[in-house]
Design a protein around this motif. Structure first.
Motif, PDB file in Angstrom:
ATOM      1  N   TYR A 200       0.813  -1.228   0.000  1.00 29.04           N
ATOM      2  CA  TYR A 200       0.000   0.000   0.000  1.00 29.04           C
ATOM      3  C   TYR A 200       0.846   1.277   0.000  1.00 29.04           C
ATOM      4  CZ  TYR A 200      -3.727  -3.234   1.290  1.00 29.04           C
ATOM      5  OH  TYR A 200      -4.622  -4.269   1.313  1.00 29.04           O
ATOM      6  N   LYS A 209      -6.575  -0.601   5.883  1.00 29.74           N
ATOM      7  CA  LYS A 209      -7.244  -1.515   4.941  1.00 29.74           C
ATOM      8  C   LYS A 209      -7.206  -2.953   5.435  1.00 29.74           C
ATOM      9  CE  LYS A 209      -7.614   0.929   0.801  1.00 29.74           C
ATOM     10  NZ  LYS A 209      -7.034   1.438  -0.380  1.00 29.74           N
ATOM     11  N   THR A 210      -6.133  -3.325   6.085  1.00 30.52           N
ATOM     12  CA  THR A 210      -6.007  -4.736   6.483  1.00 30.52           C
ATOM     13  C   THR A 210      -6.616  -5.002   7.859  1.00 30.52           C
ATOM     14  OG1 THR A 210      -3.762  -4.211   7.180  1.00 30.52           O
ATOM     15  CG2 THR A 210      -4.001  -5.366   5.088  1.00 30.52           C
TER      16      THR A 210
END
Ligand code: FAD
Length: 472
Positions: A200, A209-210
């Motif tokens: 990213y 995001k994770t």
């Protein structure tokens, strides 16, 4: 004529060695294998760093106090040895970081100190405005050079700036490794952060995001249950339960292995009492410096000589409840190097682990010693206790002396995975395959420092031994 047995010697009776002995004995019994096992431990007890003091209704861990529940090998082994009914989750609560004499609550949404929610990061007083602006540079900074190891300090300072590192990330990481983050290997300790950055570019965006995926994992129904587990009878009782499952005749305590030499297809193990034991295969479940000393004829182990191990001490303080006025709402704090403190962390153990103290009592457990500040560990018990109490009194209103205190020193005990660890291990393991076939390493110095990591390594070493003996 009886089939000649092959002999496997396991050296070291800590988490890794005990696990190896247990699973190897299980394989031998279940598959009727012609293998004789010997477990050699230098001290007069098994368990290694798992040591518990049970006193006046308190259960006090001298070394490790818990393990990550998601690392399931511990739960599996606990079931095997009939200890699963003793497992308890930690109670959750607020945790803090102490910077420049002030306690700040951990900013919400931070993972290992990396902000994943902007709101709590903007509003926290833990960082100055320039510190926050510097951290925002993460959004535009390029990725690290691909595939190359670097220190955790280098990685995080570049991405988020010195202030976020020193006020939050370093204290948290030190709590796990007691290490110098400017020497510790990113690729070994937290490869996932490197991977997130590679994917990213921005660590903050990547972690954000994770992170939700992780939260979707089975959350325990009860939110007060934390991510850690321990045994309510103490980690030592776990070691004792494993020991109780072993054939007592295979255990040799109070014998230190001094040297190992190879003789044709066998190994000769020299003990400190002058005796020698032969082995076809060996699991060396000892710290790296002990392994290097045993195999001193093999120069490829020499790099272990320069791998540091930090000294720390834990200090458990038992108080009556009324000794602490204006108790803080939380389960503990870690300490930034910014500030005049000797303690590096403090857990309000009676709150985090309710079983650890009787009703009406308080149990505080502090750490002293970290990379670059280890001499404190050599002071007398009284000196260490005074230093710890003086530090605690800066943040808590403690009005009485403790009923008792227990200082546990761990000299050169926390192996440091310095930059290049993975490559160093790979080279040593390659040499071992060639020059010491049938010898395997397991334990905190090699493939992970947590107790479950050591259990995993002990179990994996058993499979390596069986495959080796079969191929022979
Ligand atoms: C203070 C402290 C707190 C910790 N907290 C946690 C925690 O909360 N959670 C967690 O998961 N991990 C924690 N850890 C890490 C974890 O406890 C260790 O990494 C793990 O227990 C190490 O297991 P091991 O089998 O590799 O080594 P050890 O437990 O060190 O066992 C090695 C054994 O080998 C023996 N030995 C050494 N040399 C020889 C020789 N020449 N001959 C024969 N025997 C020998 C030693 O006597 C010892 O018994 C903590 C560690 C410390 C020090």
């Amino acid at each position: 004529m009886a089939e000649e047995k092959q002999k496997v010697v396991i050296i070291g009776g800590g988490a890794a060695g005990l696990t190896a002995a247990f699973y190897l004995q299980k394989e031998v019994e279940e598959n009727n294998l012609p293998i004789e096992i010997q477990l050699i431990e230098a001290s007069h007890r098994l368990g290694g760093k798992m040591q518990t003091v049970v006193r006046d209704g308190f259960t006090i861990e001298r070394g490790p106090d818990s393990f990550l529940a998601r690392k399931t090998s511990m739960i599996r082994l606990a079931k095997e040895v009939g200890m699963d009914d003793k497992l308890v989750h930690n109670s959750t609560g607020k945790s803090y970081v102490l910077v420049n004499e002030k306690l700040y609550s951990m900013p919400g949404g931070s993972i290992m100190g990396i902000p994943t929610e902007i709101g709590p990061f903007i509003t926290t007083n833990l960082f100055s405005i320039p510190g926050k602006l510097r951290a925002a540079a993460d959004f535009i900074l390029p990725r690290s050079e691909s595939g190359k190891d670097q220190s955790l300090g280098n990685f995080f300072r570049r991405r988020l700036g010195d202030e976020v590192v020193e006020n939050l990330i370093e204290p948290l990481l030190s709590g796990i490794y007691a290490g110098d983050i400017d020497q510790m290997s990113l690729m070994t300790t937290f490869p996932q952060f490197y991977e997130v950055e590679q994917k990213y570019r921005s660590l903050i965006i990547g972690m954000k995001k994770t992170a939700p995926a992780k939260q979707k994992q089975p959350v325990s129904q009860d939110k007060s249950k934390g991510a850690f587990l321990t045994f309510k009878t103490g980690l030592q009782s776990f070691a004792e339960a494993i020991e109780a499952k072993l054939d007592p005749t295979i255990i040799l305590k109070g014998h230190r292995v001094e040297k190992i030499t190879r003789f044709k297809q066998k190994y000769e193990i020299y003990l400190n009492n002058g005796e020698t034991i032969d082995a076809d295969s060996i699991i060396a479940a000892v710290p790296h410096k002990a392994a290097q000393a045993m195999f001193s004829d093999y120069r490829f182990f020499d790099p272990f000589k320069s791998v540091p191990s930090t000294s720390v001490a834990t200090v458990a303080l038992a108080f009556p409840e009324e000794a602490i006025k204006n108790d803080i709402d939380g389960t503990g704090f870690v300490v930034s190097r910014r500030g005049d403190y000797s303690i590096t962390a403090c857990t309000w153990t009676h709150k985090k682990w309710v079983h650890s103290a009787p009703k009406g009592k308080v149990l505080l457990r502090c750490y002293v010693g970290r990379a670059g500040a280890e001499t404190i560990v050599d002071l007398s018990d009284d000196q260490i206790i005074k230093i710890v109490l003086d530090d605690l009194k800066k943040t808590m209103d403690i009005t009485l002396n403790p009923d008792f205190a227990i200082v546990s020193r761990w000299k050169n005990s926390m192996p440091q995975y310095t930059v290049g660890h993975k490559q160093r291990m790979a080279t040593i393991l390659d040499h071992m395959k060639e020059e010491l076939p049938g010898v395997f390493l397991a334990g905190a110095s090699y493939g992970g420092v947590g107790v479950p990591d050591c259990v995993d390594q002990g179990e994996a070493a058993v499979q390596d031994v069986l495959a080796y003996l079969k191929s022979n």
